[in-house]
Design a protein around this motif. Structure first.
Motif, short mmCIF file in Angstrom:
data_model
loop_
_atom_site.label_atom_id
_atom_site.label_comp_id
_atom_site.label_asym_id
_atom_site.label_seq_id
_atom_site.Cartn_x
_atom_site.Cartn_y
_atom_site.Cartn_z
N ILE A 225 60.86 69.94 18.50
CA ILE A 225 59.87 70.44 17.53
C ILE A 225 59.47 69.24 16.67
O ILE A 225 60.27 68.75 15.86
CB ILE A 225 60.43 71.56 16.64
CG1 ILE A 225 60.90 72.74 17.50
CG2 ILE A 225 59.37 72.02 15.64
CD1 ILE A 225 61.56 73.86 16.70
N VAL B 22 55.52 71.92 19.57
CA VAL B 22 56.73 72.15 20.35
C VAL B 22 56.57 71.60 21.76
O VAL B 22 55.51 71.75 22.38
CB VAL B 22 57.08 73.66 20.43
CG1 VAL B 22 58.32 73.89 21.27
CG2 VAL B 22 57.26 74.23 19.02
N VAL C 16 61.14 77.38 25.34
CA VAL C 16 61.63 78.06 24.14
C VAL C 16 63.06 78.55 24.32
O VAL C 16 63.79 78.75 23.35
CB VAL C 16 60.69 79.24 23.78
CG1 VAL C 16 60.78 80.34 24.84
CG2 VAL C 16 61.01 79.79 22.41
N HIS D 80 61.58 79.74 10.55
CA HIS D 80 60.40 80.23 11.28
C HIS D 80 60.69 80.33 12.77
O HIS D 80 60.20 81.27 13.44
CB HIS D 80 59.23 79.29 11.02
CG HIS D 80 57.99 79.61 11.79
ND1 HIS D 80 57.14 80.65 11.43
CD2 HIS D 80 57.45 79.05 12.90
CE1 HIS D 80 56.13 80.70 12.30
NE2 HIS D 80 56.29 79.75 13.20
N HIS D 81 61.48 79.40 13.29
CA HIS D 81 61.81 79.39 14.72
C HIS D 81 63.14 80.10 15.00
O HIS D 81 63.65 80.02 16.12
CB HIS D 81 61.87 77.96 15.24
CG HIS D 81 60.53 77.29 15.34
ND1 HIS D 81 59.66 77.50 16.39
CD2 HIS D 81 59.88 76.45 14.49
CE1 HIS D 81 58.55 76.80 16.20
NE2 HIS D 81 58.66 76.16 15.06
N THR E 167 67.88 72.46 20.73
CA THR E 167 66.62 72.22 20.02
C THR E 167 66.82 71.12 19.00
O THR E 167 67.77 71.17 18.21
CB THR E 167 66.12 73.49 19.31
OG1 THR E 167 65.85 74.51 20.28
CG2 THR E 167 64.84 73.20 18.53
#
Length: 347
Positions: free
Chosen positions: A91, A52, A56, A122-123, A61
């Motif tokens: 990512i 990454v 965050v 997952h993210h 993204t």
């Protein structure tokens, strides 16, 4: 007699790959990694490595799908200052068999879309942008086709494709402008992966022995200095502004010392994709951006022209003398323009 020999050959091509596949399962045990990088444990038990860049809490993204052969670190070619200014997090993901992602025997373009969706889960990403480069292009097209509800927008730089989609005029341009060896390889792969011979190639190098033999005899020598096969402006870009490609990205990409993922990718690009890009959901088509440079020695720009013909709603930008990656890696103005356009049309 000729008919008998042809039938026998077809039987061999049908049965032998199956035996090789069984053998490959025995030899293709997951790699025991010497060091750990962030990864997702997929539902089938495979490991999918990622990395990454950015905050965050960034507003946007994008999942970055690398070329062939390459790895998740390829996203180092995008400028961090530009990413920050656009509030964009990246990512980078290792396609199966590259970097530190486990190999996936018998994988397809569609199977990788499932990997991407598990990565997004997952993210905790309901929706995400996609950036595909070169050999990452076909996988990005597949995600746009099979996961339209999750894809906010698509940006493809110098995207690879199947020469079978070219119309008559595009084929004439391709054959006239692509150098001899590259043209012959493209036609060989397309014709081979349109016949039963594809089964032999598909499974032969999915054994650990076959993959490593091809790596040591062909892939490793080729990648010792990939600048030999690049346009001059691309080689200059590496030397002057993107040394990470040679010092970090390629060594990490070839970490498993196997040509299996490389052969798999070439087969997937050259064979039947399992879908038509024209069938992508109407809501996704206007969010697709295709960028390509003229003078590209890896993927001729006519491929992006053909994709634009098949998806008229997509946005096409051809960069004069941009080659394969110089125009978006070493030209920061164009890089920001491309990323800004992606965000502007995102849904």
């Amino acid at each position: 007699m000729a008919t008998f020999r042809l039938s026998a050959a077809c039987v061999v091509l049908a049965v032998f790959p199956a035996l090789i596949a069984l053998f490959s399962k025995h030899l293709g045990a997951p790699v025991k990694w010497a060091r750990t990088v962030p990864h997702v444990k997929l539902s089938d038990g495979r490991r999918l490595a990622y990395e990454v860049r950015g905050n965050v809490k960034a507003k946007h993204t994008a999942v970055y799908v690398h070329g062939t052969p390459s790895c998740r670190l390829e996203f180092l070619g995008l400028n961090q200052g530009i990413l920050d200014s656009l509030d964009l997090r990246l990512i980078g993901v290792d396609k199966p068999g590259y970097g530190q992602s486990d190999a996936h025997y018998g994988r397809s373009l569609q199977s990788f879309v499932k990997d991407l969706e598990e990565l997004a889960d997952h993210h905790q990403l309901q929706r995400f942008l996609l950036i595909g480069v070169s050999g990452g292009g076909p996988f990005t097209w597949a995600a746009a086709r099979y996961a339209p509800r999750r894809v906010q927008g698509v940006l493809i730089f110098s995207g690879a494709g199947n020469i079978g989609i070219l119309n008559r005029e595009e084929k004439i341009q391709f054959d006239a402008q692509v150098s001899g060896i590259h043209r012959r390889i493209a036609h060989f792969l397309h014709s081979t992966y349109s016949t039963p011979l594809k089964n032999l190639l598909k499974y032969l190098f999915e054994t650990k022995i076959g993959g490593r033999q091809l790596y040591s005899t062909i892939l490793r020598p080729l990648m010792r200095d990939p600048r030999r096969f690049m346009a001059e402006v691309d080689a200059k870009c590496l030397d002057e502004g993107h040394q990470a490609y040679l010092t970090k990205i390629i060594p990490e990409a070839l970490l498993q010392e196997s040509a299996t993922p490389w052969v798999q990718d070439l087969g997937l690009f050259s064979g039947d994709w399992g879908f038509n890009v024209s069938d992508i959901h109407p809501s996704v088509k206007p969010t697709i951006h295709l960028w390509h440079g003229t003078g590209d020695k890896q993927v001729h720009e006519v491929m992006s022209v053909a994709f634009k013909r098949l998806v008229p709603e997509a946005h096409l930008r051809i960069i004069h003398n941009g080659a394969h990656f110089q125009y978006f890696v070493c030209n920061l103005n164009l890089q920001k323009e491309a990323l800004t356009a992606l965000l502007r049309t995102a849904t």
